[in-house]
Scaffold this motif. Structure first.
Motif, PDB file in Angstrom:
ATOM      1  N   ASN A   1       0.821  -1.215   0.000  1.00  0.00           N
ATOM      2  CA  ASN A   1       0.000   0.000   0.000  1.00  0.00           C
ATOM      3  C   ASN A   1       0.853   1.262   0.000  1.00  0.00           C
ATOM      4  OD1 ASN A   1      -2.077  -1.849   0.210  1.00  0.00           O
ATOM      5  ND2 ASN A   1      -3.142  -0.766   1.841  1.00  0.00           N
ATOM      6  N   GLU A   2       1.821   1.315   0.921  1.00  0.00           N
ATOM      7  CA  GLU A   2       2.678   2.496   1.018  1.00  0.00           C
ATOM      8  C   GLU A   2       3.476   2.696  -0.267  1.00  0.00           C
ATOM      9  OE1 GLU A   2       2.807   0.554   5.204  1.00  0.00           O
ATOM     10  OE2 GLU A   2       2.377  -0.015   3.133  1.00  0.00           O
ATOM     11  N   PHE A   3       3.979   1.600  -0.839  1.00  0.00           N
ATOM     12  CA  PHE A   3       4.766   1.662  -2.065  1.00  0.00           C
ATOM     13  C   PHE A   3       3.943   2.282  -3.195  1.00  0.00           C
ATOM     14  CE2 PHE A   3       6.229  -0.073  -6.100  1.00  0.00           C
ATOM     15  CZ  PHE A   3       7.617   0.016  -6.021  1.00  0.00           C
ATOM     16  N   LEU A   4       2.704   1.821  -3.369  1.00  0.00           N
ATOM     17  CA  LEU A   4       1.871   2.325  -4.457  1.00  0.00           C
ATOM     18  C   LEU A   4       1.419   3.761  -4.209  1.00  0.00           C
ATOM     19  CD1 LEU A   4      -0.337  -0.804  -5.286  1.00  0.00           C
ATOM     20  CD2 LEU A   4       1.669   0.041  -6.522  1.00  0.00           C
ATOM     21  N   GLU A   5       1.057   4.052  -2.963  1.00  0.00           N
ATOM     22  CA  GLU A   5       0.585   5.399  -2.658  1.00  0.00           C
ATOM     23  C   GLU A   5       1.679   6.439  -2.885  1.00  0.00           C
ATOM     24  OE1 GLU A   5      -0.875   4.795   1.272  1.00  0.00           O
ATOM     25  OE2 GLU A   5      -2.689   3.754   0.570  1.00  0.00           O
ATOM     26  N   GLN A   6       2.930   6.063  -2.621  1.00  0.00           N
ATOM     27  CA  GLN A   6       4.049   6.974  -2.884  1.00  0.00           C
ATOM     28  C   GLN A   6       4.224   7.242  -4.375  1.00  0.00           C
ATOM     29  OE1 GLN A   6       7.379   5.069  -1.010  1.00  0.00           O
ATOM     30  NE2 GLN A   6       6.613   5.425   1.071  1.00  0.00           N
ATOM     31  N   ARG A   7       3.638   6.382  -5.207  1.00  0.00           N
ATOM     32  CA  ARG A   7       3.746   6.530  -6.656  1.00  0.00           C
ATOM     33  C   ARG A   7       2.425   6.961  -7.288  1.00  0.00           C
ATOM     34  NH1 ARG A   7       7.253   3.647  -4.393  1.00  0.00           N
ATOM     35  NH2 ARG A   7       9.355   3.316  -5.227  1.00  0.00           N
ATOM     36  N   GLY A   8       1.559   7.508  -6.472  1.00  0.00           N
ATOM     37  CA  GLY A   8       0.325   8.096  -6.982  1.00  0.00           C
ATOM     38  C   GLY A   8      -0.811   7.133  -7.243  1.00  0.00           C
TER      39      GLY A   8
END
Length: 458
Positions: free
Chosen positions: A121-128
């Motif tokens: 989740n954090e990985f994807l959210e950091q990439r928009g």
């Protein structure tokens, strides 16, 4: 032992400050353990099921590469796209790559402890990319900006009043309404639009069948099904240990899984995915992330049998009274305490010591993982590798010296009894962790050795 602020004892102290919550958490999980017992005792062949499932998993772990190769071949024949990820970073990049190629920046996700392990989740959210967890418990902790505290009951640490307040703040429900039925309906209405508008859905995998190339997702809410069936692309994240050889073996595991988890005879939805529908892409990501290293450790490989039922958590006296967040890892409780050190021995060196070694976890495990034995073995490894705290090592060395020397042992006993009688505050203080949650017993008038000499018969 890593960052002391993050160790289990410190985090458990924080949880234990709310005594009412601790009692409620403890009693709720024990109630679930009792439901498990009733369900298990209702099946005459329960132990035979456990033994068979354990032996199937033994076979899988001994032939893992062969079964993974067979699953990949069958799945590709079915039209599924297979990916291999060596670690969490590669897994997350594969998911992001799929979404990026299809110009998707919003995804619906059902419960997946593997994606928690990979911090997807954090990985994807950091990439928009917006990620919405669709499991009710997972959505609650996501709205609260917390990780799940339990692998089956993600928000078991929260009371309904807290969820009511959270929904009021985040979803606009009326203040003070904590009725579970009302809150569940509010969540349904909140999620409806998410299901209908997200082009990508991600699920976990409970079991993957090498023989047929299909995978099975078990849920009680149906959220994985509606997400996967409405989306243009279905991504399934799977640990490589989730393989079973043949479809006929599913019966053993499906009968064990939910009885062990919640006392139900079977999950409400046990959904089989084998072929993408017309126009849909279906991807399976096979993730290692330390599992092959674990497989190569004879003392610890059995932990890869785990089917994520959480029975060990529900019975563990330490987990029940310290809370899932005190384990500071994706999979908490006894099973997490033997999996996590394999990922990072220094960071998770405290977890194998967060146990009474009572053996209840091994007793309830549906696939007969020797959990308490592995906790003990991990302690030995961690001490030998230099990951135990210096104070604990010094204390154990002192205890070893005392127990190996009869004269010193007798002197220590006399000294201890004298201090307990005359200056108890030397022992009964905040510096003594043992005393923090206990009352010091009344000092004995004599040692057992003295009593035995006086009372033994000639």
């Amino acid at each position: 032992m890593g960052n002391s602020v993050q160790d289990h004892a410190t985090l458990a102290d924080t949880f234990n400050k709310d005594e009412e919550r601790v009692e409620w958490h403890d009693n709720t999980l024990w109630w679930i353990r009792q439901k498990r017992d009733k369900a298990a005792h209702g099946i005459i062949e329960w132990e035979e099921l456990r033994e068979t499932a354990s032996q199937i998993k033994n076979n899988v772990l001994s032939n893992l590469s062969e079964y993974l190769g067979q699953f990949e071949a069958r799945a590709k024949e079915n039209g599924i796209i297979i990916h291999w990820a060596a670690d969490a970073k590669e897994h997350n990049e594969i998911v992001h790559g799929i979404l990026q190629r299809l110009s998707i920046n919003r995804m619906i996700k059902s419960k997946s402890m593997l994606t928690e392990e990979c911090h997807l989740n954090e990985f994807l959210e950091q990439r928009g990319v917006e990620v919405i967890d669709s499991d009710l418990g997972e959505r609650i902790v996501q709205l609260a900006e917390e990780p799940p505290s339990h692998i089956v009951l993600p928000c078991i640490h929260k009371k309904k009043e807290e969820i009511g307040q959270l929904f009021h703040e985040k979803l606009g429900t009326p203040a003070g309404n904590a009725d579970p039925q009302f809150l569940t309906e509010a969540a349904r209405q909140h999620m409806r639009d998410k299901f209908l508008t997200r082009r990508a859905a991600l699920t976990g995998v409970n079991f993957a069948v090498a023989e047929s190339g299909e995978f099975v997702v078990c849920t009680n809410e149906g959220n994985a099904d509606i997400g996967a069936h409405l989306a243009d692309v279905h991504i399934a994240s799977m640990g490589i240990e989730k393989i079973i050889p043949e479809r006929k073996h599913l019966g053993y595991f499906l009968r064990l899984l939910t009885r062990s988890a919640t006392g139900q005879p079977i999950t409400t939805y046990s959904s089989h995915f084998s072929t993408p529908r017309a126009g849909q892409e279906m991807h399976v990501i096979l993730v290692d992330n330390g599992r092959s290293i674990h497989l190569g450790k004879p003392d610890f490989r059995n932990s890869l049998k785990c089917i994520r039922c959480a029975a060990c958590m529900n019975t563990c006296p330490v987990y029940r009274r310290s809370g899932g967040h005190s384990y500071h890892t994706a999979v908490a409780g006894p099973i997490g305490s033997i999996l996590a050190p394999n990922l990072d021995m220094r960071k998770y060196a405290d977890l194998p010591f967060a146990s009474t070694l009572c053996g209840s976890c091994s007793n309830v495990c549906p696939v007969k993982i020797d959990i308490h034995d592995q906790l003990y073995k991990w302690r030995q490894v961690l001490v030998k590798e230099g990951h135990a705290p210096a104070l604990k090592k010094a204390g154990m060395q002192g205890m070893t010296l005392t127990l190996n020397n009869p004269g010193m042992y007798r002197f220590a006993g006399k000294a201890g009894r004298w201090f307990m009688r005359n200056v108890p505050f030397v022992l009964n203080n905040k510096m003594n962790p043992w005393f923090k949650q206990r009352d010091m017993p009344e000092p004995p008038k004599q040692s057992f050795t003295d009593w035995y000499k006086k009372n033994r018969k000639p």
